[in-house]
Motif scaffolding. Structure first.
Motif, PDB file in Angstrom:
ATOM      1  N   ILE A  68       4.984  14.345  -6.646  1.00 23.41           N
ATOM      2  CA  ILE A  68       5.951  13.749  -7.562  1.00 23.41           C
ATOM      3  C   ILE A  68       5.143  13.149  -8.704  1.00 23.41           C
ATOM      4  O   ILE A  68       4.049  12.633  -8.483  1.00 23.41           O
ATOM      5  CB  ILE A  68       6.799  12.685  -6.831  1.00 23.41           C
ATOM      6  CG1 ILE A  68       7.838  12.053  -7.748  1.00 23.41           C
ATOM      7  CG2 ILE A  68       5.944  11.585  -6.219  1.00 23.41           C
ATOM      8  CD1 ILE A  68       8.849  11.181  -7.024  1.00 23.41           C
ATOM      9  N   THR A  69       5.668  13.258  -9.929  1.00 23.45           N
ATOM     10  CA  THR A  69       4.892  12.704 -11.043  1.00 23.45           C
ATOM     11  C   THR A  69       5.173  11.213 -11.181  1.00 23.45           C
ATOM     12  O   THR A  69       6.188  10.713 -10.718  1.00 23.45           O
ATOM     13  CB  THR A  69       5.253  13.402 -12.368  1.00 23.45           C
ATOM     14  OG1 THR A  69       6.632  13.133 -12.643  1.00 23.45           O
ATOM     15  CG2 THR A  69       5.048  14.898 -12.296  1.00 23.45           C
TER      16      THR A  69
ATOM     17  N   ILE B  82       2.350   2.547  -2.252  1.00 29.14           N
ATOM     18  CA  ILE B  82       2.162   3.289  -3.496  1.00 29.14           C
ATOM     19  C   ILE B  82       1.149   4.424  -3.312  1.00 29.14           C
ATOM     20  O   ILE B  82       1.255   5.465  -3.934  1.00 29.14           O
ATOM     21  CB  ILE B  82       1.728   2.339  -4.634  1.00 29.14           C
ATOM     22  CG1 ILE B  82       1.820   3.032  -5.992  1.00 29.14           C
ATOM     23  CG2 ILE B  82       0.316   1.811  -4.443  1.00 29.14           C
ATOM     24  CD1 ILE B  82       2.579   2.260  -7.005  1.00 29.14           C
ATOM     25  N   GLU B  83       0.205   4.222  -2.397  1.00 34.40           N
ATOM     26  CA  GLU B  83      -0.801   5.258  -2.158  1.00 34.40           C
ATOM     27  C   GLU B  83      -0.153   6.535  -1.636  1.00 34.40           C
ATOM     28  O   GLU B  83      -0.473   7.635  -2.077  1.00 34.40           O
ATOM     29  CB  GLU B  83      -1.852   4.754  -1.170  1.00 34.40           C
ATOM     30  CG  GLU B  83      -2.928   5.786  -0.893  1.00 34.40           C
ATOM     31  CD  GLU B  83      -4.079   5.253  -0.073  1.00 34.40           C
ATOM     32  OE1 GLU B  83      -4.129   4.040   0.187  1.00 34.40           O
ATOM     33  OE2 GLU B  83      -4.944   6.067   0.301  1.00 34.40           O
ATOM     34  N   LEU B  84       0.794   6.358  -0.703  1.00 38.30           N
ATOM     35  CA  LEU B  84       1.476   7.546  -0.194  1.00 38.30           C
ATOM     36  C   LEU B  84       2.396   8.133  -1.254  1.00 38.30           C
ATOM     37  O   LEU B  84       2.409   9.341  -1.475  1.00 38.30           O
ATOM     38  CB  LEU B  84       2.289   7.188   1.043  1.00 38.30           C
ATOM     39  CG  LEU B  84       1.586   7.401   2.366  1.00 38.30           C
ATOM     40  CD1 LEU B  84       2.479   7.011   3.514  1.00 38.30           C
ATOM     41  CD2 LEU B  84       1.164   8.862   2.518  1.00 38.30           C
ATOM     42  N   LEU B  85       3.136   7.248  -1.930  1.00 39.03           N
ATOM     43  CA  LEU B  85       4.093   7.726  -2.935  1.00 39.03           C
ATOM     44  C   LEU B  85       3.382   8.546  -4.004  1.00 39.03           C
ATOM     45  O   LEU B  85       3.845   9.604  -4.408  1.00 39.03           O
ATOM     46  CB  LEU B  85       4.795   6.521  -3.565  1.00 39.03           C
ATOM     47  CG  LEU B  85       5.958   6.840  -4.501  1.00 39.03           C
ATOM     48  CD1 LEU B  85       7.033   7.617  -3.776  1.00 39.03           C
ATOM     49  CD2 LEU B  85       6.537   5.570  -5.096  1.00 39.03           C
ATOM     50  N   LEU B  86       2.237   8.069  -4.449  1.00 36.95           N
ATOM     51  CA  LEU B  86       1.535   8.757  -5.530  1.00 36.95           C
ATOM     52  C   LEU B  86       0.697   9.938  -5.046  1.00 36.95           C
ATOM     53  O   LEU B  86       0.100  10.634  -5.850  1.00 36.95           O
ATOM     54  CB  LEU B  86       0.651   7.769  -6.310  1.00 36.95           C
ATOM     55  CG  LEU B  86       1.401   6.652  -7.052  1.00 36.95           C
ATOM     56  CD1 LEU B  86       0.453   5.827  -7.876  1.00 36.95           C
ATOM     57  CD2 LEU B  86       2.516   7.193  -7.925  1.00 36.95           C
ATOM     58  N   THR B  87       0.664  10.161  -3.727  1.00 38.85           N
ATOM     59  CA  THR B  87      -0.005  11.378  -3.265  1.00 38.85           C
ATOM     60  C   THR B  87       1.026  12.420  -2.811  1.00 38.85           C
ATOM     61  O   THR B  87       0.666  13.471  -2.313  1.00 38.85           O
ATOM     62  CB  THR B  87      -1.005  11.103  -2.119  1.00 38.85           C
ATOM     63  OG1 THR B  87      -0.339  10.379  -1.093  1.00 38.85           O
ATOM     64  CG2 THR B  87      -2.174  10.301  -2.615  1.00 38.85           C
ATOM     65  N   TYR B  88       2.311  12.079  -2.978  1.00 37.44           N
ATOM     66  CA  TYR B  88       3.338  13.095  -2.759  1.00 37.44           C
ATOM     67  C   TYR B  88       3.448  13.939  -4.030  1.00 37.44           C
ATOM     68  O   TYR B  88       3.066  13.484  -5.105  1.00 37.44           O
ATOM     69  CB  TYR B  88       4.696  12.440  -2.476  1.00 37.44           C
ATOM     70  CG  TYR B  88       4.794  11.735  -1.145  1.00 37.44           C
ATOM     71  CD1 TYR B  88       4.125  12.233  -0.031  1.00 37.44           C
ATOM     72  CD2 TYR B  88       5.550  10.592  -0.982  1.00 37.44           C
ATOM     73  CE1 TYR B  88       4.215  11.590   1.191  1.00 37.44           C
ATOM     74  CE2 TYR B  88       5.645   9.939   0.249  1.00 37.44           C
ATOM     75  CZ  TYR B  88       4.976  10.443   1.326  1.00 37.44           C
ATOM     76  OH  TYR B  88       5.064   9.821   2.535  1.00 37.44           O
TER      77      TYR B  88
ATOM     78  N   GLY C  74       0.800  -1.223   0.000  1.00 39.19           N
ATOM     79  CA  GLY C  74       0.000   0.000   0.000  1.00 39.19           C
ATOM     80  C   GLY C  74       0.831   1.271   0.000  1.00 39.19           C
ATOM     81  O   GLY C  74       0.288   2.370  -0.030  1.00 39.19           O
TER      82      GLY C  74
ATOM     83  N   ARG D 147      -5.074   4.338 -11.624  1.00 37.81           N
ATOM     84  CA  ARG D 147      -5.734   5.492 -11.020  1.00 37.81           C
ATOM     85  C   ARG D 147      -7.166   5.611 -11.472  1.00 37.81           C
ATOM     86  O   ARG D 147      -8.053   5.888 -10.697  1.00 37.81           O
ATOM     87  CB  ARG D 147      -5.023   6.760 -11.450  1.00 37.81           C
ATOM     88  CG  ARG D 147      -3.713   6.878 -10.820  1.00 37.81           C
ATOM     89  CD  ARG D 147      -3.324   8.295 -10.790  1.00 37.81           C
ATOM     90  NE  ARG D 147      -2.342   8.407  -9.746  1.00 37.81           N
ATOM     91  CZ  ARG D 147      -1.527   9.423  -9.645  1.00 37.81           C
ATOM     92  NH1 ARG D 147      -1.612  10.404 -10.484  1.00 37.81           N
ATOM     93  NH2 ARG D 147      -0.665   9.458  -8.675  1.00 37.81           N
ATOM     94  N   TRP D 148      -7.354   5.420 -12.765  1.00 34.45           N
ATOM     95  CA  TRP D 148      -8.713   5.593 -13.277  1.00 34.45           C
ATOM     96  C   TRP D 148      -9.637   4.504 -12.780  1.00 34.45           C
ATOM     97  O   TRP D 148     -10.787   4.737 -12.497  1.00 34.45           O
ATOM     98  CB  TRP D 148      -8.696   5.602 -14.806  1.00 34.45           C
ATOM     99  CG  TRP D 148      -8.086   6.852 -15.317  1.00 34.45           C
ATOM    100  CD1 TRP D 148      -6.838   6.995 -15.819  1.00 34.45           C
ATOM    101  CD2 TRP D 148      -8.675   8.147 -15.333  1.00 34.45           C
ATOM    102  NE1 TRP D 148      -6.613   8.297 -16.145  1.00 34.45           N
ATOM    103  CE2 TRP D 148      -7.715   9.025 -15.866  1.00 34.45           C
ATOM    104  CE3 TRP D 148      -9.925   8.639 -14.940  1.00 34.45           C
ATOM    105  CZ2 TRP D 148      -7.975  10.377 -16.020  1.00 34.45           C
ATOM    106  CZ3 TRP D 148     -10.172   9.991 -15.094  1.00 34.45           C
ATOM    107  CH2 TRP D 148      -9.209  10.838 -15.624  1.00 34.45           C
ATOM    108  N   ARG D 149      -9.075   3.294 -12.693  1.00 37.71           N
ATOM    109  CA  ARG D 149      -9.926   2.205 -12.231  1.00 37.71           C
ATOM    110  C   ARG D 149     -10.075   2.241 -10.721  1.00 37.71           C
ATOM    111  O   ARG D 149     -10.989   1.654 -10.176  1.00 37.71           O
ATOM    112  CB  ARG D 149      -9.329   0.863 -12.671  1.00 37.71           C
ATOM    113  CG  ARG D 149      -9.659   0.560 -14.119  1.00 37.71           C
ATOM    114  CD  ARG D 149      -9.203  -0.802 -14.489  1.00 37.71           C
ATOM    115  NE  ARG D 149      -7.829  -0.752 -14.960  1.00 37.71           N
ATOM    116  CZ  ARG D 149      -6.943  -1.685 -14.712  1.00 37.71           C
ATOM    117  NH1 ARG D 149      -7.268  -2.715 -13.976  1.00 37.71           N
ATOM    118  NH2 ARG D 149      -5.740  -1.592 -15.191  1.00 37.71           N
ATOM    119  N   GLY D 150      -9.166   2.916 -10.073  1.00 42.77           N
ATOM    120  CA  GLY D 150      -9.257   3.036  -8.622  1.00 42.77           C
ATOM    121  C   GLY D 150      -8.631   1.885  -7.938  1.00 42.77           C
ATOM    122  O   GLY D 150      -9.059   0.898  -7.598  1.00 42.77           O
TER     123      GLY D 150
END
Lengths: 259, 312
Positions: A110-111, A102-108, A100, A256-259
């Protein structure tokens, strides 16, 4: 750039703070060393026999150290890299998805691209360490014999490019699943198929054969091992690498799109 | 600070959010309440730009979460529900990594990291691998990573889940102390948490907003009739009969099992418009019984919650 560097550093640290990198590098060196010993020992036996057997002495190709030790060595190294890279790449995204993080990484701030590029270069770094260490083998050949230096240099260039395309595909496989075993199996299986594509050439028509020969991974390494640096081969590996990095980017976005 | 308009989210055919709108003012602590699967986490993930909404808009600090995702992310500190942290890094390493990614200038990273470690009480655990930390300390590291860039908005998804009571109290106090001038959204399904830490509450159920008010108002609004609990030393039937006769008491319900040595426990439903609190003791004392206890029953958030969520 700073973000890429941060991800890079974090991943490299993670490789070397766990046994993963050490085990992979050690196994790589042991297998390569064993096979190199076989090649070198065989070569020296043949050389001794050629001194007393004139028929053998006429086989110039067999007695050329570049042809009979260096070239097959690159074949061996590339094969072992094929086995080892899936083990290095499998955790890059799968583990993040499973735990999990990845949830934090992708909400930092950073692209996705920065994340992918950082991870790609971290894995390439481990691969480079492997290749640098493997230089002891051609190094021994240089010390004891007189091989041509050109093919060694171009061979290593080929290995780096080949490694990049393996890593890129491995990262893509890792982004598909949260299960590391599946990620490793997919990347190993597909890369192996690419490797073996050349075997089907005799059975298909000449047109298709030429195409298959072109997309086969090994075909492009051969010319590097011969000492030929062909832009065609460089383009092949570069496109292969960029294509799968791009597909990884798309996979992350689609999650992301699929959630 | 946070504006959410008609947010809708589909997962395949499943509609997790059915049009939610609310706003949060700067500096407010908002409680986000709802049963499991109500859509709390989905809303938070949209606000933190983890994934986009199917329809509707959300703005954080004036930036759209879809169009200016990076700007929004710079201003948010997020603690996801399961506190996913890299187990193979030490607490300090991890915080330095996050500080860097969140754009804290290199010169200030050490200072910021020291500061949040101190605030969250993990300075003595800095050299430990996160994987070796207890759940409570991991929660603190999670909170520290959310705070490390001094964000304007904090989004915490069930920050006290899985902690022991002492840790829960610690974390709640920490959240209250650290909130300061920040805007905080805190999701939970533990109700006392909301009344203790939040000024305003949003209750969602099944993807819909069912209530939005201050904690105080919500309690008052839903308190339909006024109820008292009384304990009387005296014969059960006679006490019930006597109390029923008092004007203003609508009904009398027995409470407890009535077997504790002649003490009768009753719940009285009263007419809100009449205050009969003086009449009850008079009636009891006049009969020669003893009034042991009399207190109003306040509707707890639990009651409100159950009432709202099971309304339909």
């Amino acid at each position: 750039m700073r973000n890429i560097l941060l991800v890079f550093k974090k991943e490299v640290k993670s490789y070397f703070s766990s046994p993963v990198a050490y085990v992979v590098i050690a196994m790589f060196l042991i297998i390569t060393g064993y096979l190199f010993y076989g090649l070198f020992a065989y070569f020296s036996t043949i050389s001794f026999q050629a001194q007393i057997d004139p028929a053998l002495a006429r086989q110039a190709r067999l007695l050329n150290i570049t042809e009979s030790v260096i070239r097959p060595l690159f074949g061996i190294i590339s094969m072992i890299i094929l086995i080892m890279t899936p083990l290095l790449t499998m955790r890059l995204f799968s583990e993040e998805k499973k735990t999990g993080t990845i949830e934090l990484l992708l909400t930092y701030p950073i692209t996705d691209l920065q994340v992918i590029v950082g991870k790609f270069f971290a894995c390439m770094f481990v691969l480079l360490v492997m290749l640098v260490l493997s230089f002891i083998f051609p190094g021994l050949v240089i010390y004891f014999g007189e091989p041509e230096i050109g093919p060694i240099v171009s061979g290593y260039m080929g290995l780096i490019l080949l490694g990049a395309s393996f890593v890129s595909f491995g990262i893509f496989a890792s982004s598909l699943t949260e299960n590391q075993i599946i990620a490793a199996t997919i990347s190993f299986g597909v890369l192996f198929l690419f490797w073996m594509l050349g075997l089907s050439i005799p059975f298909v028509g000449p047109a298709l054969g030429k195409f298959i020969d072109y997309i086969s991974i090994t075909h492009h390494l051969e010319s590097f091992a011969k000492g030929v640096i062909d832009t065609e081969d460089i383009i092949y590996y570069t496109v292969f690498t960029l294509l799968f990095l791009f597909l990884t980017l798309r996979t992350l976005e689609s999650h992301r799109w699929r959630g | 600070m946070i504006e959410v308009e008609n947010l809708t989210k589909f997962y395949g055919n499943f509609q997790a959010l059915k049009g939610i709108s609310f706003t949060v003012e700067k500096g407010e602590i908002l409680g986000f309440l709802g049963p499991n699967g109500a859509g709390k986490t989905t809303t938070m993930r949209i606000l933190t730009c983890y994934f986009p909404a199917t329809a509707g808009r959300a703005r954080v600090a004036g930036f759209d979460v879809f169009e200016d995702a990076i700007e929004v992310r710079k201003r948010i500190g997020y603690l996801p529900e399961n506190v996913p942290l890299y187990r193979d890094m030490t607490a300090e390493e991890y915080l330095r990594f996050v500080a860097g990614i969140k754009g804290v200038p290199s010169r200030e990273i050490t200072k910021r990291v020291e500061r949040v470690m101190d605030d969250c009480g993990i300075t003595h655990m800095r050299k430990k691998l996160i994987g070796e930390l207890s759940k409570g300390y991991r929660q603190r590291v999670g909170l520290a990573q959310a705070l490390v860039n001094d964000p304007e908005v904090l989004i915490l998804d069930e920050p006290t889940i899985g902690l022991d009571p002492k840790q829960i109290i610690d974390i709640r106090r920490l959240i209250r102390d650290l909130a300061g001038r920040r805007t905080v959204i805190l999701s939970t399904h533990i109700l006392p948490e909301v009344s203790m830490t939040c000024q305003r509450v949003i209750i969602i159920n099944d993807g819909r907003l069912v209530a939005m008010d201050t904690t105080k108002n919500l309690t008052a609004r839903l308190q339909g009739n006024y109820r008292l609990i009384v304990k009387v030393e005296g014969p059960r039937e006679a006490v019930i009969e006597t109390l029923k006769k008092i004007k203003g008491i609508e009904s009398v319900e027995p409470a407890g099992d009535g077997k504790n040595g002649g003490v009768t426990e009753l719940v009285l439903n009263m007419d809100k418009r009449m205050d009969v609190r003086r009449d009850i003791p008079v009636a009891i004392v006049n009969n020669g019984w003893g009034l042991l206890e009399m207190k109003p029953i306040e509707m707890s958030l639990e009651d409100i919650f159950v009432k709202l969520v099971t309304k339909e």
